[in-house]
Design a protein around this motif. Structure first.
Motif, PDB file in Angstrom:
ATOM      1  N   ILE A 139     -12.574  25.078  26.488  1.00  0.00           N
ATOM      2  CA  ILE A 139     -12.689  24.497  27.838  1.00  0.00           C
ATOM      3  C   ILE A 139     -14.046  24.829  28.449  1.00  0.00           C
ATOM      4  N   LEU A 140     -14.491  26.074  28.277  1.00  0.00           N
ATOM      5  CA  LEU A 140     -15.787  26.497  28.815  1.00  0.00           C
ATOM      6  C   LEU A 140     -16.928  25.695  28.192  1.00  0.00           C
ATOM      7  N   ILE A 141     -16.866  25.466  26.876  1.00  0.00           N
ATOM      8  CA  ILE A 141     -17.907  24.698  26.190  1.00  0.00           C
ATOM      9  C   ILE A 141     -17.941  23.258  26.703  1.00  0.00           C
ATOM     10  N   VAL A 142     -16.775  22.662  26.870  1.00  0.00           N
ATOM     11  CA  VAL A 142     -16.709  21.282  27.357  1.00  0.00           C
ATOM     12  C   VAL A 142     -17.280  21.184  28.773  1.00  0.00           C
ATOM     13  N   VAL A 143     -16.899  22.123  29.635  1.00  0.00           N
ATOM     14  CA  VAL A 143     -17.409  22.123  31.019  1.00  0.00           C
ATOM     15  C   VAL A 143     -18.923  22.307  31.032  1.00  0.00           C
ATOM     16  N   ALA A 144     -19.434  23.264  30.229  1.00  0.00           N
ATOM     17  CA  ALA A 144     -20.876  23.512  30.179  1.00  0.00           C
ATOM     18  C   ALA A 144     -21.626  22.297  29.646  1.00  0.00           C
ATOM     19  N   THR A 145     -21.048  21.651  28.619  1.00  0.00           N
ATOM     20  CA  THR A 145     -21.707  20.494  27.994  1.00  0.00           C
ATOM     21  C   THR A 145     -21.877  19.350  28.974  1.00  0.00           C
ATOM     22  N   PHE A 146     -20.785  18.961  29.611  1.00  0.00           N
ATOM     23  CA  PHE A 146     -20.857  17.788  30.476  1.00  0.00           C
ATOM     24  C   PHE A 146     -21.354  18.134  31.880  1.00  0.00           C
ATOM     25  N   GLY A 147     -21.226  19.403  32.264  1.00  0.00           N
ATOM     26  CA  GLY A 147     -21.826  19.819  33.527  1.00  0.00           C
ATOM     27  C   GLY A 147     -23.341  19.764  33.446  1.00  0.00           C
ATOM     28  N   THR A 148     -23.891  20.263  32.337  1.00  0.00           N
ATOM     29  CA  THR A 148     -25.344  20.202  32.128  1.00  0.00           C
ATOM     30  C   THR A 148     -25.812  18.757  32.022  1.00  0.00           C
ATOM     31  N   ALA A 149     -25.045  17.938  31.323  1.00  0.00           N
ATOM     32  CA  ALA A 149     -25.402  16.523  31.185  1.00  0.00           C
ATOM     33  C   ALA A 149     -25.402  15.822  32.538  1.00  0.00           C
ATOM     34  N   LEU A 150     -24.411  16.124  33.377  1.00  0.00           N
ATOM     35  CA  LEU A 150     -24.316  15.504  34.701  1.00  0.00           C
ATOM     36  C   LEU A 150     -25.481  15.910  35.588  1.00  0.00           C
ATOM     37  N   SER A 165     -27.983   9.952  29.734  1.00  0.00           N
ATOM     38  CA  SER A 165     -27.454   8.615  29.511  1.00  0.00           C
ATOM     39  C   SER A 165     -26.023   8.656  29.001  1.00  0.00           C
ATOM     40  N   SER A 166     -25.360   7.520  29.046  1.00  0.00           N
ATOM     41  CA  SER A 166     -23.997   7.417  28.523  1.00  0.00           C
ATOM     42  C   SER A 166     -23.981   7.635  27.015  1.00  0.00           C
ATOM     43  N   SER A 167     -25.090   7.293  26.330  1.00  0.00           N
ATOM     44  CA  SER A 167     -25.173   7.498  24.878  1.00  0.00           C
ATOM     45  C   SER A 167     -25.065   8.984  24.543  1.00  0.00           C
ATOM     46  N   TYR A 168     -25.712   9.814  25.356  1.00  0.00           N
ATOM     47  CA  TYR A 168     -25.639  11.253  25.112  1.00  0.00           C
ATOM     48  C   TYR A 168     -24.226  11.778  25.371  1.00  0.00           C
ATOM     49  N   TRP A 169     -23.595  11.303  26.430  1.00  0.00           N
ATOM     50  CA  TRP A 169     -22.215  11.717  26.710  1.00  0.00           C
ATOM     51  C   TRP A 169     -21.310  11.363  25.518  1.00  0.00           C
ATOM     52  N   PHE A 170     -21.505  10.154  24.990  1.00  0.00           N
ATOM     53  CA  PHE A 170     -20.670   9.716  23.877  1.00  0.00           C
ATOM     54  C   PHE A 170     -20.942  10.536  22.624  1.00  0.00           C
ATOM     55  N   SER A 171     -22.217  10.814  22.336  1.00  0.00           N
ATOM     56  CA  SER A 171     -22.548  11.601  21.136  1.00  0.00           C
ATOM     57  C   SER A 171     -21.991  13.016  21.237  1.00  0.00           C
ATOM     58  N   LEU A 220     -15.416  16.551  19.176  1.00  0.00           N
ATOM     59  CA  LEU A 220     -14.184  16.158  18.487  1.00  0.00           C
ATOM     60  C   LEU A 220     -14.288  16.453  16.990  1.00  0.00           C
ATOM     61  N   GLY A 221     -15.428  16.103  16.392  1.00  0.00           N
ATOM     62  CA  GLY A 221     -15.617  16.345  14.968  1.00  0.00           C
ATOM     63  C   GLY A 221     -15.561  17.826  14.621  1.00  0.00           C
ATOM     64  N   THR A 222     -16.161  18.662  15.470  1.00  0.00           N
ATOM     65  CA  THR A 222     -16.147  20.103  15.245  1.00  0.00           C
ATOM     66  C   THR A 222     -14.728  20.648  15.361  1.00  0.00           C
ATOM     67  N   LEU A 282     -29.837  13.184  19.978  1.00  0.00           N
ATOM     68  CA  LEU A 282     -28.455  12.705  20.076  1.00  0.00           C
ATOM     69  C   LEU A 282     -28.029  11.873  18.872  1.00  0.00           C
ATOM     70  N   ASP A 283     -28.976  11.175  18.227  1.00  0.00           N
ATOM     71  CA  ASP A 283     -28.634  10.360  17.056  1.00  0.00           C
ATOM     72  C   ASP A 283     -28.075  11.228  15.932  1.00  0.00           C
ATOM     73  N   ALA A 284     -28.610  12.448  15.808  1.00  0.00           N
ATOM     74  CA  ALA A 284     -28.153  13.350  14.753  1.00  0.00           C
ATOM     75  C   ALA A 284     -26.723  13.819  14.985  1.00  0.00           C
ATOM     76  N   GLN A 285     -26.282  13.827  16.232  1.00  0.00           N
ATOM     77  CA  GLN A 285     -24.938  14.311  16.520  1.00  0.00           C
ATOM     78  C   GLN A 285     -23.862  13.433  15.885  1.00  0.00           C
ATOM     79  N   PHE A 286     -24.153  12.148  15.716  1.00  0.00           N
ATOM     80  CA  PHE A 286     -23.167  11.266  15.087  1.00  0.00           C
ATOM     81  C   PHE A 286     -23.007  11.609  13.606  1.00  0.00           C
TER      82      PHE A 286
END
Length: 503
Positions: free
Chosen positions: A32-43, A48-54, A60-62, A117-121
């Motif tokens: 939960i902390l990682i998800v909050v930090a990830t999208f909080g920093t992104a916000l 871009s939406s592409s980064y949010w999606f990647s 999810l993959g991890t 972000l392309d590498a994340q896919f």
């Protein structure tokens, strides 16, 4: 493996698959902390939406990869591959982006997060593939009952006699290499100020490889730091502490980050394996020490070595020791800290290689793989082969394209990681197949050496977890890791016979 060995392993370290760590409160809270930090920093960075999606894809993959491998206790070398790729490609933009936000530079935070972000896919698809084939390989190995019994201790860890034997053999080999060099037998030549070597006398190279069994003694002793009270004497814990101090001293005089951090990394791995707890606070302290002391020390000392053209062992040792004692490398301003060094700079490079590739074609057209394979040929068989430095070629090509390096600099090297080297040579599909290849080969090797039942609690487990860091290396250098592993393992086998199969 003997029945007694299995009994001891189960007595001290029950299989946590009965209550998987992936459902533990600390794992859920950490996720939960990682998800909050990830999208909080992104916000906050207005990404871009592409980064949010990647980022959603790689998270999810991890998670899927860790879930597939959660039937084994933490932490083992197979799981470590998932963690290290998420660290390099998933966590890197979050931590570095957050650092620049803290400094008040939102534009830099945005640029850093979207740079790869392309590498994340690729990683998002690759990690579940890796985990799936690794799980199948380990299950097959377990059912076939294949394991390296010559490495298996008869109890919790290696006996003091075994540790002493490993240490003595490695020390004697090291002393002999130094003695031959002092006597004028230059069979191992330093080719640059970083300590890169070229082996011209094969038997001296063998001696140098034998010295690596010291690592077996080191990780075996470190295991006793966290041993059950009845499994080890106090003096073994003292020996482990002295080994850590000696590793720090070696790193200071060699100018290499590796010796300074690897033994502490082994200690962290052993702690997790034997206690089943994550030392978040200790990891944070080590990260701060690395950023404010270790990295600036190595950088400052190497710059001095470049300016003075130092290549000999004595010159390099004097420079690094003088730099350390002077203290002029110490960082006091948080703005001077290079947070990127925690992630080896792989994220933006992997992103650029992914953008420049397509399904079946890449940036280097196979050049770096060909160079790496040439480097594997022993110099005794090919005395005229050139000195290979694939990392420098990468620096002068993809690093230059990103404006990170100079095309005329033949000293600097960069890392892109094994799957992205294949992306950069043969395209996206090759990168995904590389994850499959790593999963199959690595799980079979580590499962055989440690045995599936002690993949986490074997005394050599931290050593193999540490080798996962070598996945940042070019293909040829990575394969050389396993070539160089053969001789220390052969020494361990001979010692097993000598000690009448009692380790």
């Amino acid at each position: 493996m003997s029945t007694e060995t299995l009994r001891v392993a189960q007595l001290h370290y029950p299989d946590v698959s009965e209550k998987s760590w992936i459902r533990a409160p600390w794992f859920i809270a950490g996720t939960i902390l990682i998800v909050v930090a990830t999208f909080g920093t992104a916000l906050l960075s207005s990404t871009s939406s592409s980064y949010w999606f990647s980022q959603m894809c790689i998270l999810l993959g991890t998670f899927i990869a860790l879930w597939l491998l959660s039937d084994r206790p933490l932490i083992n070398p197979v799981q470590a591959v998932v963690a290290i790729f998420y660290w390099w490609v998933g966590a890197a933009p979050v931590v570095i982006g957050g650092y620049y936000l803290f400094l008040g530079d939102a534009s830099a935070a945005l640029r850093i997060q979207e740079a790869g972000l392309d590498a994340q896919f690729i990683v998002a698809l690759g990690l579940p593939l890796y985990a799936a084939i690794a799980r199948v390989a380990l299950q097959w190995l377990e059912s076939s009952k294949l394991s390296a019994t010559f490495l298996m201790p008869n109890s919790f860890s290696y006996t003091p006699l075994t540790l002493l034997a490993f240490w003595a053999i490695g020390t004697i080999a090291t002393v002999l290499v130094i003695a031959f060099r002092t006597a004028g037998v230059e069979g191992i030549t330093f080719v640059n100020y970083l300590g890169g070597t070229r082996t011209d006398v094969w038997w001296l190279g063998v001696l140098d490889a034998i010295s690596d069994v010291i690592i077996f003694a080191s990780v075996g002793a470190i295991a006793y730091l966290f041993a059950p009270k009845h499994s080890g004497s106090w003096w073994l814990k003292l020996v482990a502490i002295l080994i850590l101090v000696q590793g720090l001293a070696t790193g200071i005089t060699s100018g290499s980050r590796g010796p300074m951090i690897l033994l502490f990394f082994y200690t962290l791995c052993a702690y997790v394996s034997y206690t089943k707890r994550i030392p978040w606070h200790l990891g944070l302290v080590l990260a701060i020490v690395f950023l404010f002391i270790v990295d600036p020390f190595v950088t400052t000392a190497r710059q001095t070595a470049i300016m003075t053209s130092a290549q000999s062992t004595t010159d390099r040792t004097d420079i690094f020791l003088d730099t350390f004692l002077s203290g002029r490398f110490l960082q006091s301003d948080v703005r001077d800290v290079k947070v990127e060094q925690l992630f080896r700079g792989i994220y933006p490079l992997a992103g650029e290689l992914t953008r420049k590739a397509d399904w079946f074609d890449g940036y280097w057209k196979g050049e770096t793989v060909e160079m790496g394979l040439q480097a594997l040929i022993p110099r005794a068989l090919a005395p005229d082969k050139p000195e290979m430095n694939v990392g420098n070629l990468m620096s002068r090509t993809i690093g230059t394209d990103l404006g990170l390096t100079d095309p005329s600099n033949y000293l600097n090297s960069i890392a892109v990681s094994l799957p992205f080297e294949f992306v950069g040579n043969y395209g996206w599909v090759a990168g995904l197949f590389t994850f499959l290849g790593i999963g199959f080969f690595w799980s079979l090797l580590t499962g055989f050496l440690l045995s599936p039942s002690r993949l986490s609690t074997h005394p050599l487990a931290p050593w193999l977890v540490g080798i996962t860091l070598n996945l940042e290396q070019p293909f040829g250098h990575y394969l050389a890791t396993f070539r160089d592993m053969v001789i220390p393992l052969a020494v361990a086998f001979a010692l097993w016979i000598l000690l009448r199969k009692h380790l």
